[in-house]
Design a protein around this motif. Structure first.
Motif, PDB file in Angstrom:
ATOM      1  N   ARG A 107       0.823  -1.192   0.000  1.00 34.70           N
ATOM      2  CA  ARG A 107       0.000   0.000   0.000  1.00 34.70           C
ATOM      3  C   ARG A 107       0.870   1.260   0.000  1.00 34.70           C
ATOM      4  O   ARG A 107       0.647   2.197  -0.767  1.00 34.70           O
ATOM      5  CB  ARG A 107      -0.847  -0.039   1.260  1.00 34.70           C
ATOM      6  N   TYR A 109       1.042   4.323  -2.663  1.00 27.81           N
ATOM      7  CA  TYR A 109       0.840   5.701  -2.227  1.00 27.81           C
ATOM      8  C   TYR A 109       1.990   6.583  -2.711  1.00 27.81           C
ATOM      9  O   TYR A 109       1.788   7.714  -3.148  1.00 27.81           O
ATOM     10  CB  TYR A 109       0.720   5.757  -0.702  1.00 27.81           C
ATOM     11  N   GLN A 148      -3.758  13.131  -2.101  1.00 27.35           N
ATOM     12  CA  GLN A 148      -4.290  13.505  -0.790  1.00 27.35           C
ATOM     13  C   GLN A 148      -5.823  13.469  -0.787  1.00 27.35           C
ATOM     14  O   GLN A 148      -6.433  13.093   0.207  1.00 27.35           O
ATOM     15  CB  GLN A 148      -3.796  14.904  -0.400  1.00 27.35           C
ATOM     16  N   VAL A 177      -7.674  11.363  -2.239  1.00 24.37           N
ATOM     17  CA  VAL A 177      -8.179  10.005  -2.053  1.00 24.37           C
ATOM     18  C   VAL A 177      -7.635   9.384  -0.764  1.00 24.37           C
ATOM     19  O   VAL A 177      -7.597   8.170  -0.607  1.00 24.37           O
ATOM     20  CB  VAL A 177      -7.909   9.062  -3.255  1.00 24.37           C
ATOM     21  N   GLY A 178      -7.210  10.248   0.156  1.00 25.16           N
ATOM     22  CA  GLY A 178      -6.901   9.766   1.498  1.00 25.16           C
ATOM     23  C   GLY A 178      -5.446   9.430   1.765  1.00 25.16           C
ATOM     24  O   GLY A 178      -5.127   8.878   2.816  1.00 25.16           O
ATOM     25  N   ASP A 180      -6.747  14.545   3.318  1.00 21.22           N
ATOM     26  CA  ASP A 180      -6.799  13.089   3.510  1.00 21.22           C
ATOM     27  C   ASP A 180      -7.672  12.716   4.707  1.00 21.22           C
ATOM     28  O   ASP A 180      -8.314  11.685   4.728  1.00 21.22           O
ATOM     29  CB  ASP A 180      -5.394  12.494   3.633  1.00 21.22           C
ATOM     30  N   CYS A 229     -11.167  12.947   3.555  1.00 18.87           N
ATOM     31  CA  CYS A 229     -11.474  11.715   2.818  1.00 18.87           C
ATOM     32  C   CYS A 229     -11.792  10.595   3.809  1.00 18.87           C
ATOM     33  O   CYS A 229     -12.742   9.834   3.632  1.00 18.87           O
ATOM     34  CB  CYS A 229     -10.294  11.340   1.921  1.00 18.87           C
ATOM     35  N   ASP A 230     -11.019  10.504   4.887  1.00 21.12           N
ATOM     36  CA  ASP A 230     -11.297   9.521   5.954  1.00 21.12           C
ATOM     37  C   ASP A 230     -12.714   9.698   6.481  1.00 21.12           C
ATOM     38  O   ASP A 230     -13.418   8.728   6.762  1.00 21.12           O
ATOM     39  CB  ASP A 230     -10.354   9.703   7.159  1.00 21.12           C
ATOM     40  N   VAL A 255      -5.477   2.992  -6.049  1.00 22.74           N
ATOM     41  CA  VAL A 255      -4.971   3.893  -5.006  1.00 22.74           C
ATOM     42  C   VAL A 255      -6.131   4.392  -4.145  1.00 22.74           C
ATOM     43  O   VAL A 255      -6.038   4.423  -2.917  1.00 22.74           O
ATOM     44  CB  VAL A 255      -4.197   5.081  -5.621  1.00 22.74           C
ATOM     45  N   GLY A 256      -7.248   4.732  -4.799  1.00 23.33           N
ATOM     46  CA  GLY A 256      -8.427   5.149  -4.047  1.00 23.33           C
ATOM     47  C   GLY A 256      -8.956   4.017  -3.177  1.00 23.33           C
ATOM     48  O   GLY A 256      -9.287   4.214  -2.005  1.00 23.33           O
ATOM     49  N   LEU A 278      -7.380   1.555  -1.926  1.00 27.42           N
ATOM     50  CA  LEU A 278      -6.477   1.217  -0.814  1.00 27.42           C
ATOM     51  C   LEU A 278      -6.856   1.967   0.457  1.00 27.42           C
ATOM     52  O   LEU A 278      -6.435   1.606   1.552  1.00 27.42           O
ATOM     53  CB  LEU A 278      -5.029   1.537  -1.194  1.00 27.42           C
ATOM     54  N   HIS A 279      -7.642   3.016   0.265  1.00 29.20           N
ATOM     55  CA  HIS A 279      -8.081   3.766   1.428  1.00 29.20           C
ATOM     56  C   HIS A 279      -8.961   2.922   2.338  1.00 29.20           C
ATOM     57  O   HIS A 279      -8.963   3.102   3.556  1.00 29.20           O
ATOM     58  CB  HIS A 279      -8.832   5.016   0.940  1.00 29.20           C
ATOM     59  N   ARG A 280      -9.709   1.989   1.730  1.00 25.47           N
ATOM     60  CA  ARG A 280     -10.587   1.129   2.538  1.00 25.47           C
ATOM     61  C   ARG A 280     -10.084  -0.303   2.631  1.00 25.47           C
ATOM     62  O   ARG A 280     -10.544  -1.061   3.470  1.00 25.47           O
ATOM     63  CB  ARG A 280     -12.003   1.110   1.958  1.00 25.47           C
ATOM     64  N   HIS A 281      -9.197  -0.686   1.716  1.00 27.03           N
ATOM     65  CA  HIS A 281      -8.681  -2.056   1.727  1.00 27.03           C
ATOM     66  C   HIS A 281      -7.179  -2.006   1.918  1.00 27.03           C
ATOM     67  O   HIS A 281      -6.486  -1.375   1.146  1.00 27.03           O
ATOM     68  CB  HIS A 281      -8.976  -2.771   0.403  1.00 27.03           C
ATOM     69  N   ARG A 282      -6.723  -2.693   2.947  1.00 22.99           N
ATOM     70  CA  ARG A 282      -5.307  -2.657   3.258  1.00 22.99           C
ATOM     71  C   ARG A 282      -4.476  -3.398   2.208  1.00 22.99           C
ATOM     72  O   ARG A 282      -3.371  -3.010   1.873  1.00 22.99           O
ATOM     73  CB  ARG A 282      -5.106  -3.279   4.641  1.00 22.99           C
ATOM     74  N   LEU A 322      -3.347  -5.020  -1.379  1.00 25.88           N
ATOM     75  CA  LEU A 322      -3.341  -4.603  -2.777  1.00 25.88           C
ATOM     76  C   LEU A 322      -4.311  -5.434  -3.609  1.00 25.88           C
ATOM     77  O   LEU A 322      -5.031  -4.898  -4.449  1.00 25.88           O
ATOM     78  CB  LEU A 322      -1.906  -4.739  -3.307  1.00 25.88           C
ATOM     79  N   ARG A 343      -7.465  -3.971  -5.607  1.00 28.26           N
ATOM     80  CA  ARG A 343      -7.513  -4.072  -7.068  1.00 28.26           C
ATOM     81  C   ARG A 343      -8.849  -4.665  -7.521  1.00 28.26           C
ATOM     82  O   ARG A 343      -9.423  -4.220  -8.506  1.00 28.26           O
ATOM     83  CB  ARG A 343      -6.340  -4.929  -7.533  1.00 28.26           C
ATOM     84  N   ARG A 372     -12.232   6.923  -9.283  1.00 25.68           N
ATOM     85  CA  ARG A 372     -11.223   6.992  -8.229  1.00 25.68           C
ATOM     86  C   ARG A 372     -11.815   7.536  -6.935  1.00 25.68           C
ATOM     87  O   ARG A 372     -11.511   7.055  -5.843  1.00 25.68           O
ATOM     88  CB  ARG A 372     -10.053   7.866  -8.696  1.00 25.68           C
ATOM     89  N   THR A 397     -12.929   5.282  -2.828  1.00 25.59           N
ATOM     90  CA  THR A 397     -12.662   5.547  -1.412  1.00 25.59           C
ATOM     91  C   THR A 397     -13.915   5.310  -0.553  1.00 25.59           C
ATOM     92  O   THR A 397     -13.883   5.516   0.652  1.00 25.59           O
ATOM     93  CB  THR A 397     -12.191   7.001  -1.189  1.00 25.59           C
TER      94      THR A 397
END
Lengths: 332, 243
Positions: A191, A195, A207, A209-210, B75, B78-79, B103-104, B106-110, B112, B116, B151, B155
């Motif tokens: 991850r 990033y 930023q 997208v978090g 960020d 976004c959280d 990438v978006g 990954l904000h909710r899924h640790r 990869l 994806r 994207r 998130t």
């Protein structure tokens, strides 16, 4: 097992076999090669390793450092100084060396990233820190001042204190280069790695997208500085001498950046391929200038060769080579 | 995924003494679709940037489900559940379409792999699945707009801010995007606030419209009300007939 699967990921078997064969060859190389070729191979591995370390910051996270000599120099000086003054061997000393260099990286990074210095302005900051440190070491008695710090040359093998001949140093730098390659692969497939790439491409969008941009950049510079410090420790014990004028020189910083730039920024194989090309060219032009008996012509040829590569392969040698070989380092 | 209520409470912003936005208040109820319209330079994007945390308002507050989010970093916002697109699209140019959206995600899924998969599902719904291995920089503008939406959605926001995602689309493409957003809103209850010049889309989607001019809110109401509002007709619609 999970980690292995992630590392190997979707790499084609062809690549894995080639890498395995290459590693096997490298492991037995000292038995096959003479002194000269071993020293060339050592140089290649050294540049592949520091290139990999620098590439984390520039190739992955997109932050241009032209002052990486700072971290190599600090690492080398700390480990060498501890050994010289207190007899503390480098295996213990490297922890101090890495801690100091990582802290320096954190300071440079915080100043640059917190106050949003980007591109060349960040690069100027990195140069400035490297230069300050050079001047400070010129006047620091513990580190020998401008007269330098010398370790006793001793070719009897003493692994505990990292004393010995080229073969010992060859295996240490080989382990570092292989380790850095694996680490970078693991980072890219994480991850954090994604990033970094997002930040490199567009920090504002990242930023949104978090992505915690400042924290990710800080991690990049700290890892990069720490790895570079290890190269500095190795360098100090291999060459047995350190001078501020060379350890923190602008030229030292530039030479760290060349292999990944020539090989291919942001790729895993770029620093390795770049190190082979650059060291090969360097040696060839040295021979040529010896044969022609014109001193200084080496630098001219070397500069011209770099110019030609950068003009014709602006993305680096590796992406082009991978294409020719029918491989494609999967574009993340 | 469900929607969150957005409250703007008298927010204002000046740039070097130039008043860009002044005392703007409105509420978007959870699960609603509202539009923010106004002439160019009216301060619409500035309002978005204050909601998304690009900069903090000089005055007033932005709340999401009652929690103050103004002053937080983008960020963090976004959280908190705000997804946004950029009017001037900002794809990660050197990455593939799939990786952009990953990438978006990954904000909710640790991991990869999971990220994806989630990204691929969103791309299918937006009709970008066939292009997922292309580099984002090779996309046409309409596809880049779609990528912005994908994207942001990856998130898993509770409020989606869409900044002119219809601009540059052909009428049939506008209809497809409208249909997609309407379904998304109905299926998930996601709250949507859109800045839009394409009135066809605004009329089709928005339950309410907020009109701003010279940084101030001049009207708010249903499309029917707003199109008959004298102040709106004066500042905004004088030039063009509203659909």
């Amino acid at each position: 097992m999970n980690l292995v699967r992630r590392l190997v990921g979707n790499a084609p078997p062809r690549i894995l076999w080639s890498l395995g064969a290459l590693l096997a060859l490298l492991l037995i190389a000292p038995a096959l090669l003479g002194k000269y070729w071993l020293s060339v191979l050592i140089l290649i591995l050294y540049f592949a390793y520091v290139g990999q370390a620098w590439n984390i910051l520039m190739g992955f996270a997109g932050q241009l450092s032209l002052g990486h000599a700072l971290y190599a120099g600090l690492g080398g000086y700390i480990a060498a100084g501890l050994y010289f003054h207190y007899g503390i061997g480098p295996w213990a000393g490297l922890f101090a060396a890495v801690a100091v260099a990582a802290t320096a990286g954190a300071i440079v990074g915080y100043l640059g990233f917190r106050f949003s210095l980007a591109g060349v302005y960040f690069a100027l900051l990195t140069i400035a820190f490297s230069e300050f440190t050079r001047v400070a070491f010129d006047h620091w008695a513990w580190a020998g001042g401008s007269g330098g710090l010398f370790l006793k040359v001793d070719a009897t093998r003493d692994i505990v204190n990292l004393r010995g001949g080229p073969v010992l140093f060859y295996y240490v730098i080989l382990a570092l280069a292989v380790g850095a390659f694996i680490l970078c692969r693991a980072l890219l497939e994480s991850r954090l790695g994604r990033y970094w790439l997002a930040i490199r491409e567009d920090a504002e969008a990242a930023q949104a997208v978090g992505v915690p941009v400042l924290r990710c950049k800080m991690i990049a510079i700290v890892i990069s500085a720490a790895l570079t410090a290890l190269a500095g420790v190795w360098n100090a014990f291999y060459y047995n001498n350190l001078f501020p004028e060379t350890a923190f020189a602008m030229g030292r910083s530039i030479e760290i950046t060349l292999a990944p730039i020539i090989g291919g920024l942001g790729t895993l194989f770029g620093p390795v391929v770049g190190a082979v090309v650059l060291t090969g060219l360097g040696e060839a032009f040295t021979d040529l200038s010896d044969a022609l008996r014109i001193s200084g012509i080496k630098q001219i040829f070397y500069g011209l060769a770099l110019l030609v590569i950068v003009v014709y392969r602006p993305a680096g040698v590796w992406p082009w080579l991978a294409d020719k070989l029918g491989l494609k380092e999967r574009q993340p | 995924m469900s929607g969150a209520r957005l409250d703007l409470e008298g927010i204002g912003k000046s740039f070097r003494g130039l008043r860009a936005v002044h005392d703007v208040s409105f509420t978007v109820p959870a699960g609603a679709v509202h539009a923010l319209i106004g002439p160019n330079g009216a301060g619409k994007t500035t309002i978005f940037n204050m909601i998304a945390g690009v900069f903090a308002p000089d005055a007033g507050a932005v709340r999401l489900d009652g929690e103050t989010i103004s002053g937080l970093r983008p960020d963090r916002i976004c959280d908190a559940g705000v997804g946004r697109t950029f009017q001037l699209v900002k794809p990660f140019r050197g990455l593939s379409v799939l990786e952009n959206v990953t990438v978006g995600a990954l904000h909710r899924h640790r991991h990869l792999g999971q990220a994806r998969d989630s990204a691929a599902a969103i791309l299918s719904r937006l009709g970008l699945h066939d292009r997922r291995h292309q580099l984002a920089e090779s996309l046409t503008l309409p596809d880049r707009k779609r990528l912005e939406v994908a994207r942001a959605l990856a998130t898993e926001p509770k409020l989606l801010l869409l900044d002119e995602v219809m601009a540059g689309l052909r009428p049939t493409e506008v209809d497809v995007m409208v249909q997609f957003l309407r379904e998304l809103n109905q299926r998930t209850g996601l709250t949507i606030l859109l800045i839009e010049h394409v009135m066809r889309a605004v009329m089709a989607l928005a339950a309410e419209i907020v009109v701003v001019s010279y940084g101030e809110k001049i009207a708010q109401g249903t499309p029917h009300e707003v199109t008959r509002h004298q102040a709106v007709l004066d500042v905004y619609l004088g030039e063009q007939e509203m659909a």
